[in-house]
Design a protein around this motif. Structure first.
Motif, PDB file in Angstrom:
ATOM      1  N   THR A  54       9.800  24.983  -5.574  1.00 24.77           N
ATOM      2  CA  THR A  54      11.046  24.385  -5.141  1.00 24.77           C
ATOM      3  C   THR A  54      10.867  23.057  -5.836  1.00 24.77           C
ATOM      4  O   THR A  54      11.687  22.706  -6.627  1.00 24.77           O
ATOM      5  N   ASP A  88      13.213  22.120  -9.143  1.00 24.60           N
ATOM      6  CA  ASP A  88      14.097  21.110  -8.917  1.00 24.60           C
ATOM      7  C   ASP A  88      14.063  19.980  -9.739  1.00 24.60           C
ATOM      8  O   ASP A  88      15.111  19.201 -10.333  1.00 24.60           O
ATOM      9  N   SER A 100      16.694  18.460 -12.608  1.00 26.05           N
ATOM     10  CA  SER A 100      16.941  16.993 -12.502  1.00 26.05           C
ATOM     11  C   SER A 100      16.717  16.204 -13.789  1.00 26.05           C
ATOM     12  O   SER A 100      17.287  15.089 -13.805  1.00 26.05           O
TER      13      SER A 100
END
Ligand SMILES: Cc1ncc(COP(=O)(O)O)c(C=O)c1O
Length: 417
Positions: free
Chosen positions: A175, A179, A183
């Motif tokens: 994760t 992530d 970003s």
């Protein structure tokens, strides 16, 4: 020569280079007279400990080459040995890939994967539009091959770390990793190891790779793929190349830095290649001219011997079959060594959970020991592990594994923390 000239020597003030802990420990290992010392540092596969392994296919190719009276020592063309580049493109992208069938792969030989990563960095600096007029940043996993940072810093490309390894589960922190990539600014350049992550032994699953590809497409990121250990996870080079092929098929802009060092046992021959996928054959031709200029300025011409070995293996169906078996043999043996260490710790009843040893893949495992624990293992048990706690299964056989298990058991029971 007068004393003033000596005082004024241009290198008088040279500062001591800061070597990585691995190099320092390697030196300490050589100097350690203990008969039961174990080297867990080296990332080159050995079947019998202490003897570099030459795969039977490489021996066959070498013999064939030596029997060939037309073999010569002329320069290779600037881009390198054509047969090697063909072999590599097929190996990495798959002969049926649209990149190959549409003739969109621009490739050049390089001095191992290290040289290919360097050439890839230079190629991007010169030609990647998103880097024009801005700082050059490459995003890579926080735990990564130690030399990645050196190579990029040499090029004035700033390596920026992404979260990767989760010490609490001793596996990929999926994760956090995905992530963080999602970003990043659009069109970021992200380095990904395509199989057998060095040093953690933790790879994304095929499903996770697919998810990552969607993020790359949505964010228009550039994939800087590093393929060092092809075949050494599953034993099948085609299976391990799947990640590369998924990225290519999805149309993610990418380059690939690959090496033949590990899967052909040609470490010291420095056989690698850089491939960049072009949007059209015309642009591929332009890329190849730029690559030719790169090759001219950086290496003049590539080393020929190792390249000829790979060409010979690839061009001879009988030898290629032996190579397929060789790769499987190495991968199977690495898995067996992992299992043996886990079994040995279970046999000793060593406190702790050791399942991660067989869940991680490739040549390395991250043991996640503290510096005090590493020091204890080295001074009390003569076990030489890298400062980042990477254990290499490449260079230990059964005796070594028994000693490693005993050392770890000793350390845990002595409550060294
Ligand atoms: C992930 C990774 N990339 C690149 C390399 C460099 O390979 P080569 O020896 O072909 O330069 C290594 C070698 O250890 C590696 O682990």
């Amino acid at each position: 020569m007068g004393s003033t000239e000596i005082d004024n020597h241009p290198f008088e003030g040279i500062v001591e280079g800061q070597l990585e802990t691995g190099s320092i420990l390697q030196d300490l290992f050589v100097k350690d007279p203990h008969p039961d010392k174990v080297n867990l540092l080296r990332g080159a596969y050995q079947a019998d400990v202490g003897t570099p392994f030459v795969p039977p296919s490489t021996i066959l190719a070498r013999e064939k080459l030596f029997r060939d009276s037309s073999w010569h020592h002329d320069y290779l063309f600037f881009l390198g040995a054509q047969g090697l580049l063909k072999a590599g493109e097929e190996l990495f992208f798959g002969p049926q890939s649209s990149a190959i069938t549409s003739q969109l792969v621009a490739s050049m030989q390089a001095v191992g994967a290290t040289g290919a990563i360097h050439m890839g960095g230079r190629f991007l600096k010169d030609h990647y539009p998103a880097w024009k007029g801005s700082d050059h940043k490459i995003y890579l996993s926080k735990d990564t091959w130690v030399n990645h940072r050196n190579v990029f810093r040499t090029l004035d490309i700033q390596p920026i770390e992404l979260p990767y390894y989760d010490p609490s589960t001793k596996s990929l922190n999926w994760t956090a990793f995905k992530d963080s990539i999602a970003s990043l600014p659009t069109q970021s350049v992200v380095l990904l190891q395509t199989a057998a992550h060095n040093p953690t032994g933790c790879d994304p699953t095929p499903e996770q790779w697919k998810e990552l590809i969607q993020i790359f497409l949505a964010r228009r990121h550039f994939a800087f793929l590093d393929a060092a250990y092809l075949g050494l996870v599953s034993g099948d080079p085609d299976v391990d190349a799947n990640t590369i092929r998924l990225f290519e098929a999805a149309g993610v802009p990418l380059l690939l830095a690959g090496t033949f060092g590990k899967s052909f046992g040609l470490y010291g021959e420095r056989v690698g290649m850089l491939s960049v996928i072009a949007p059209s054959p015309e642009i591929k031709a332009r890329m190849q001219k730029q690559m030719t200029l790169l090759a001219r300025s950086e290496t003049g011409s590539s080393p020929a011997f190792g390249a000829r070995i790979v060409e010979t293996v690839w061009g001879d169906e009988a030898i290629k079959k032996v190579w397929i078996k060789d790769v499987k043999g190495i991968a199977d043996e690495l898995r067996r060594r992992r299992q043996t260490l886990k079994d040995e710790l279970a046999r000793l009843g060593t406190p702790g959970k050791w399942d991660f040893l067989t869940q991680q893949v490739g040549m390395f495992s991250y043991l996640d020991f503290t510096p005090t624990q590493l020091e204890f293992l080295r001074t009390e048990n003569h076990l030489y592990l890298d400062g980042n706690t990477r254990l290499s299964f490449a260079a230990i056989n059964n005796d070594g594994i028994t000693l490693v298990a005993r050392g770890i058991d000793n350390m845990i029971r002595n409550k060294v923390e």
